[in-house]
Design a protein around this motif. Structure first.
Motif, PDB file in Angstrom:
ATOM      1  N   GLU A 170      10.707  33.389  34.317  1.00 29.50           N
ATOM      2  CA  GLU A 170      11.094  33.269  32.918  1.00 29.50           C
ATOM      3  C   GLU A 170      12.304  34.168  32.672  1.00 29.50           C
ATOM      4  OE1 GLU A 170       9.097  34.463  28.704  1.00 29.50           O
ATOM      5  OE2 GLU A 170       7.842  33.364  30.102  1.00 29.50           O
TER       6      GLU A 170
ATOM      7  N   ARG B 240       3.812  37.234  30.471  1.00 27.20           N
ATOM      8  CA  ARG B 240       5.258  37.222  30.256  1.00 27.20           C
ATOM      9  C   ARG B 240       5.945  38.306  31.101  1.00 27.20           C
ATOM     10  NH1 ARG B 240       8.289  37.147  24.459  1.00 27.20           N
ATOM     11  NH2 ARG B 240      10.368  37.075  25.291  1.00 27.20           N
TER      12      ARG B 240
ATOM     13  N   ASP C 191       5.956  37.122  34.660  1.00 29.73           N
ATOM     14  CA  ASP C 191       6.934  36.037  34.819  1.00 29.73           C
ATOM     15  C   ASP C 191       8.357  36.572  34.846  1.00 29.73           C
ATOM     16  OD1 ASP C 191       4.942  34.161  34.956  1.00 29.73           O
ATOM     17  OD2 ASP C 191       5.151  33.477  32.882  1.00 29.73           O
ATOM     18  N   GLU C 192       8.658  37.544  33.965  1.00 27.34           N
ATOM     19  CA  GLU C 192      10.005  38.119  33.957  1.00 27.34           C
ATOM     20  C   GLU C 192      10.278  38.892  35.243  1.00 27.34           C
ATOM     21  OE1 GLU C 192      10.594  40.469  30.441  1.00 27.34           O
ATOM     22  OE2 GLU C 192      10.565  38.738  29.118  1.00 27.34           O
TER      23      GLU C 192
END
Length: 69
Positions: free
Chosen positions: A16, A7, A10-11
């Motif tokens: 995301e 995560r 991805d950020e």
């Protein structure tokens, strides 16, 4: 842990959307809860006899200094 790492990557890459921060707390309500909590100890102490307070203090000291690992 792997999900958290993915995560974060991805950020950082932009795949995301960034997770929004948690909502702000209502400061007035938080202050009131703190004030109520501060009053509680004083009110309890006023209701106890000197002997009861002494016993509570002895128990607390015993637990504090005689911890078993």
């Amino acid at each position: 842990m792997n999900q958290l790492a993915k995560r974060i990557v991805d950020e950082a890459v932009g795949d995301e959307p960034v997770t929004p921060p948690p909502p702000e707390t209502n400061q007035t309500a938080a202050d009131k809860r703190r004030l109520d909590g501060l009053k509680g100890g004083v009110a309890r102490a006023e209701k106890l006899t000197a002997e009861q307070r002494s016993e509570i203090a002895k128990l607390a000291a015993s637990v504090r200094w005689h911890k078993v690992d």
